[in-house]
Design a protein around this motif. Structure first.
Motif, PDB file in Angstrom:
ATOM      1  N   ASN A  45       8.708   1.596   6.776  1.00  0.00           N
ATOM      2  CA  ASN A  45       8.266   3.129   6.496  1.00  0.00           C
ATOM      3  C   ASN A  45       6.840   3.318   6.365  1.00  0.00           C
ATOM      4  O   ASN A  45       6.113   2.665   5.238  1.00  0.00           O
ATOM      5  CB  ASN A  45       8.905   3.203   5.079  1.00  0.00           C
ATOM      6  N   PRO A  46       6.224   3.992   7.145  1.00  0.00           N
ATOM      7  CA  PRO A  46       4.828   4.062   7.089  1.00  0.00           C
ATOM      8  C   PRO A  46       4.196   4.553   5.916  1.00  0.00           C
ATOM      9  O   PRO A  46       3.145   4.123   5.283  1.00  0.00           O
ATOM     10  CB  PRO A  46       4.448   4.965   8.250  1.00  0.00           C
ATOM     11  N   ALA A  47       4.974   5.225   4.974  1.00  0.00           N
ATOM     12  CA  ALA A  47       4.640   5.559   3.617  1.00  0.00           C
ATOM     13  C   ALA A  47       4.256   4.521   2.701  1.00  0.00           C
ATOM     14  O   ALA A  47       3.543   4.604   1.762  1.00  0.00           O
ATOM     15  CB  ALA A  47       5.271   6.532   3.083  1.00  0.00           C
ATOM     16  N   LYS A  48       4.918   3.503   2.885  1.00  0.00           N
ATOM     17  CA  LYS A  48       4.701   2.151   2.202  1.00  0.00           C
ATOM     18  C   LYS A  48       3.533   1.602   2.283  1.00  0.00           C
ATOM     19  O   LYS A  48       3.005   0.596   1.430  1.00  0.00           O
ATOM     20  CB  LYS A  48       6.003   1.270   2.343  1.00  0.00           C
ATOM     21  N   ILE A  49       2.735   1.472   3.593  1.00  0.00           N
ATOM     22  CA  ILE A  49       1.571   0.920   3.878  1.00  0.00           C
ATOM     23  C   ILE A  49       0.586   0.917   3.021  1.00  0.00           C
ATOM     24  O   ILE A  49      -0.294  -0.162   2.548  1.00  0.00           O
ATOM     25  CB  ILE A  49       1.269   1.113   5.544  1.00  0.00           C
ATOM     26  N   PRO A  50      -0.109   2.234   2.744  1.00  0.00           N
ATOM     27  CA  PRO A  50      -1.147   2.358   1.632  1.00  0.00           C
ATOM     28  C   PRO A  50      -0.837   1.552   0.399  1.00  0.00           C
ATOM     29  O   PRO A  50      -1.627   0.781   0.009  1.00  0.00           O
ATOM     30  CB  PRO A  50      -1.318   3.708   1.343  1.00  0.00           C
ATOM     31  N   ALA A  51       0.452   1.749  -0.140  1.00  0.00           N
ATOM     32  CA  ALA A  51       0.611   1.133  -1.600  1.00  0.00           C
ATOM     33  C   ALA A  51       0.681  -0.247  -1.359  1.00  0.00           C
ATOM     34  O   ALA A  51       0.005  -1.122  -2.150  1.00  0.00           O
ATOM     35  CB  ALA A  51       1.998   1.646  -2.057  1.00  0.00           C
TER      36      ALA A  51
END
Length: 61
Positions: A45-51
């Motif tokens: 999930n690309p949204a998890k990468i920054p976190a």
């Protein structure tokens, strides 16, 4: 104390295996061979990468 040669490689292997097992306990799919310090992990999930990146920096991982 300065660690060289076989002791250094053993320490890297042990640290890598510990890190791999902890990532797996947290639910990450860790690819690659056991005893290898190279560990591709799948976030899917690309949204998890920054976190994930922030947590790594916060914990100096």
């Amino acid at each position: 104390m300065y660690i060289t040669g076989a002791k250094k490689l053993a320490q890297i292997r042990d640290n890598s295996n510990y890190f791999r097992s902890e990532l797996q306990k947290m639910g990450f799919e860790v690819l690659g061979d056991e005893d290898s310090p190279v560990m591709p992990i799948m976030l899917y999930n690309p949204a998890k990468i920054p976190a994930f990146s922030r947590e790594c920096l916060k914990n100096k991982a």
